[in-house]
Motif scaffolding. Structure first.
Motif, short mmCIF file in Angstrom:
data_model
loop_
_atom_site.label_atom_id
_atom_site.label_comp_id
_atom_site.label_asym_id
_atom_site.label_seq_id
_atom_site.Cartn_x
_atom_site.Cartn_y
_atom_site.Cartn_z
N LEU A 20 -4.93 10.45 5.84
CA LEU A 20 -5.07 9.60 7.03
C LEU A 20 -5.17 10.45 8.28
O LEU A 20 -6.01 10.18 9.15
CB LEU A 20 -3.86 8.65 7.11
N ARG A 21 -4.33 11.47 8.39
CA ARG A 21 -4.37 12.37 9.55
C ARG A 21 -5.68 13.15 9.59
O ARG A 21 -6.11 13.60 10.65
CB ARG A 21 -3.19 13.35 9.48
N ALA A 27 -8.51 11.85 8.76
CA ALA A 27 -9.58 10.85 8.90
C ALA A 27 -10.37 10.65 7.62
O ALA A 27 -11.53 10.24 7.65
CB ALA A 27 -10.53 11.22 10.06
N LEU A 64 -10.35 8.21 5.31
CA LEU A 64 -9.74 6.89 5.16
C LEU A 64 -9.91 6.31 3.76
O LEU A 64 -9.00 5.65 3.24
CB LEU A 64 -10.30 5.94 6.21
N VAL A 84 -0.61 0.13 6.65
CA VAL A 84 -1.02 0.95 7.81
C VAL A 84 -2.42 1.51 7.57
O VAL A 84 -3.28 1.48 8.46
CB VAL A 84 -0.02 2.10 8.03
N VAL A 85 -2.67 2.01 6.37
CA VAL A 85 -3.98 2.57 6.04
C VAL A 85 -5.06 1.49 6.13
O VAL A 85 -6.14 1.70 6.68
CB VAL A 85 -3.97 3.20 4.63
N ARG A 144 -5.93 0.82 9.67
CA ARG A 144 -6.77 1.89 10.23
C ARG A 144 -8.22 1.74 9.77
O ARG A 144 -9.14 2.12 10.50
CB ARG A 144 -6.23 3.25 9.79
N ARG A 145 -8.42 1.19 8.59
CA ARG A 145 -9.77 0.99 8.06
C ARG A 145 -10.40 -0.29 8.60
O ARG A 145 -11.56 -0.58 8.33
CB ARG A 145 -9.75 0.96 6.54
N ILE A 196 1.21 -2.36 13.49
CA ILE A 196 -0.04 -2.82 12.88
C ILE A 196 -0.64 -3.98 13.68
O ILE A 196 -1.85 -4.01 13.93
CB ILE A 196 0.20 -3.23 11.42
N SER A 237 -2.13 -2.68 16.89
CA SER A 237 -3.37 -1.91 16.67
C SER A 237 -4.53 -2.79 16.23
O SER A 237 -5.69 -2.41 16.37
CB SER A 237 -3.13 -0.81 15.63
N THR A 238 -4.23 -3.98 15.70
CA THR A 238 -5.29 -4.89 15.27
C THR A 238 -5.52 -6.02 16.27
O THR A 238 -6.08 -7.06 15.93
CB THR A 238 -4.97 -5.47 13.87
#
Length: 271
Positions: free
Chosen positions: A128-129, A131, A133, A171-172, A175-176, A219, A222-223
């Motif tokens: 994840l760090r 990128a 994904l 969380v992943v 991010r996706r 989450i 961020s969304t």
């Protein structure tokens, strides 16, 4: 980073052939101190402590009798995993991948499914760090599917490990950009936390009602759902189970949600 590089993550922990393993209590205390430093956000201190812990764990494994080898390998897996985490915090991705690779090997040698899942989740975080994904999502999914507890299982260690891994997978997913999957995984995390009833820490992994709610706040912010994030924050209750760094990160997310809902003064107070 000198302390982390000195631990031998790239090629394995280096030990003298004549080195004697420390007593088990002393060995455990060193790694516990390293994890405690990491959990409060003292990543330099964690790196300084994990370097000798790695060497001592490797010495203990080399000296272990047949019936001691599984436990010794598991201990070394924990040390390598922490070394990988410290390296990842400092952006030393090559060392992080090396450390998590050694941790995976030792967890496999120990025949420990739960530790292997912890290592897989750690690898997902490194991806994840970095990128990466898709790889982060695949590895995160493996980490929780491999140890999904049966209905009615009350083993706190297993529940905490599974709960954290399924929450990290959320969380992943966030991010996706897959909000539906993130929410579905979060619901599983909340269900496990409810069965636990309190936050616990297992081999450096913390999970429980406060932990999953703090992650859910991040989450939802961020969304693009600040209102929902503030609703979650109002229901979080006891946060004493959160590390200082986790609590501060949660409050930063709360301040952002407050700012996005035009509560500027309240956001400043939170900050």
């Amino acid at each position: 980073m000198d302390a982390v590089r000195a631990c031998g993550c790239r090629t394995g922990a280096r030990t003298s052939p004549n080195a004697q393993p420390p007593p088990p209590a002393e060995l455990g205390a060193g790694l516990t101190a390293a994890w405690e430093a990491y959990r409060v956000g003292d990543f330099v201190g964690a790196g300084v402590r994990v370097a000798p812990a790695l060497r001592e764990a490797a010495t203990a494994l080399r000296a272990a009798t047949t019936d001691q080898r599984d436990a010794a390998a598991g201990f070394l897996a924990d040390a390598y995993r922490l070394a990988a985490y410290v390296a990842n915090q400092f952006g030393a991705r090559d060392l992080a991948y090396a450390g998590i690779g050694h941790a995976q090997h030792q967890a496999h040698q120990a025949g420990d499914t739960v530790r292997s899942a912890m290592v897989a989740s750690g690898r997902s975080w490194i991806y994840l760090r970095d990128a990466r994904l898709d790889q982060a999502e695949q590895t995160a999914r493996f980490s929780y599917e491999a140890i999904e507890p049966r209905y009615g299982n009350r083993d706190l260690d297993l529940l905490a490990t599974y709960g954290w891994h399924v929450t990290f997978a959320a969380v992943v997913a966030a991010r996706r950009g897959d909000v539906a999957d993130a929410d579905d995984l979060l619901s599983q995390g909340h269900a496990v936390a409810a069965r636990m009833g309190r936050d616990v820490t297992v081999n450096g992994t913390a999970f429980g009602p406060a932990t999953v709610t703090a992650q859910a706040i991040g989450i939802t912010v961020s969304t693009g759902r600040p209102g929902k994030a503030l609703g979650l924050f109002s229901s979080i209750g006891d946060t004493s189970g959160l590390t200082p760094s986790a609590r501060n990160r949660m409050l930063l997310d709360v301040a952002l949600a407050q700012a996005e809902t035009r509560q500027s003064d309240t956001a400043l107070d939170t900050l």
